[in-house]
Design an enzyme around this catalytic site. Sequence first.
Site, short mmCIF file in Angstrom:
data_model
loop_
_atom_site.label_atom_id
_atom_site.label_comp_id
_atom_site.label_asym_id
_atom_site.label_seq_id
_atom_site.Cartn_x
_atom_site.Cartn_y
_atom_site.Cartn_z
N SER A 190 0.82 -1.20 0.00
CA SER A 190 0.00 0.00 0.00
C SER A 190 0.85 1.25 0.00
O SER A 190 1.88 1.33 0.68
CB SER A 190 -0.91 0.02 1.23
OG SER A 190 -1.57 1.26 1.35
N LYS A 191 0.43 2.25 -0.77
CA LYS A 191 1.14 3.53 -0.78
C LYS A 191 0.98 4.25 0.55
O LYS A 191 1.71 5.19 0.84
CB LYS A 191 0.63 4.41 -1.91
CG LYS A 191 -0.80 4.86 -1.79
CD LYS A 191 -1.20 5.83 -2.89
CE LYS A 191 -1.26 5.14 -4.22
NZ LYS A 191 -1.73 6.06 -5.30
#
Length: 520
Positions: A280-281
């Site tokens: 996930s960013k």
Amino acid sequence: MMLSQLQLYKSLHRWRAVTRLFHSKSVICKQKHSDVHPQEPAVTRFAPSPTGLLHMGSLRTALYNYLLARNTGGKFILRLEDTDRTRYHEQAEANILETLNWCGIHWDGPMLKQSTRTQDGLYREYVEKLLEKGVAYKCFCSRDRLTSLRHEGYDRHCEGLTSKQVAELQNTQTYTVRLKMDKIESYVTDLLHGKVLIKERKDRRGFDDPIILKSDGFPTYHLANVVDDHLMGITHVIRGEEWIASTPKHLAIYKAFGWTPPNFIHIPLLTNLKNDKKLSKRQGDASVYAMKQAGILPEALVNFVALLGWAPPRNVSQITHECFTLDELVELFNLNHLTKGNVKVDIKKLKFFNKHFLQKKIQSNNIDELVKEIVPMCEEEFGNDPNMEQRIKTVLLKCGDSLNNVNEFTEMFGYAFAKPTYHPKNERFITDENKKDIIKLVKLVKEDVKNGGEQAHQLLEDLISKDELSTLDKKTVYTSIRYGLTGLTSGAKLPMIIDLLGPEEAEKRLQDFETHIIDS
């Protein structure tokens, strides 16, 4: 002059011959496949949205597009897709530019911004062309009405409005513009995955007519992306696998304009090593900025990211241990070597690359650049010193081979700038049974150091082999002297430490340590 790893490889094997061999006996797929790597110069782009810090997945997208353009002698364009003004962050824009420059990924020509092109009326001009052709229509439906149709799909309520009705409504109401998609492509052709089936949504009876112009006058991503790629002459689009589902919309827009679409390459997802979930960013450790703050070198990060979905020929990997400079990656990069499956991100490999490139800097003419990076850390920890740069350089040249990360420098080599502090919690190797032998050991080494310290290592080996210190094993012997000199229980080799400190300082520290043991 020493040959680089890549030059050595190329001197042993003719590159083209090995490439053909790799294609026919691929480690990725046993079946023969067509050569998808372009023979003509490729025009690529990196088109991030400035909504947050650049993360590892975006850096990989930028890198692959850059490598393809440079490998083929083409062009690499940077374009900011900043039409979503509600999520735009000025700091994010600055971070994108700083990160690319830090990694050595330089674009051709000026950076382009979709917000500027929107203000110039470019996208509206192309929307008008679609309206004139009858392949797009204005939609005046309210938010409440659209919400009620969310599960069934849009019913094209506004597609049947007459010109008079449209003229009357647009004087009093805001509207969006939708593209008519009578036929959705069942398959998308991708250079990596071949023909990809796009499953039809059976839960919707309405139409998937995408909005191409929002009510605020800004284009949606889908329209602006297609118009820009066409006008910029983009030949290859390398992007994440999550965009495959949107590709039919993009193809429909290309078709509506009568344009030829570029070649699409959708690279696999990056997943967490522990749970195999998408990286996930929002995770701090996926941020390039966080890695930079953690002491990761740009050369190491670029090398690491390049291998997240791409594999060099096996023979090259064996010779180089997969360590490549950016220039070497440019020469090696080939679309035929991309991998299809999801990629697990193993940070241990990044740490390996980081040490490799750190050691290369220490052993090369780039050491002054490294020294300047370390100076602020040392000044914060030990205060200002007019000779700080030279002292840091000396430490790196004498003991730098044990350094894994620049951020470790003050912790690993603080003893070169300040006297060590002895803490009882670090002295578990000292017991009531071996205390006398440790004091005896320190006295013997202190005398040797007083005479120059050149025989210290041999002295320790002789003491161990002759079993003169019966309560001490080999590890405790070396730990005791290292701790006395540095306050650390592990680190550089003893001769290097003594050489770095100098005989006089080393003798004094061993005397202080002897006193500390006696008093404790």
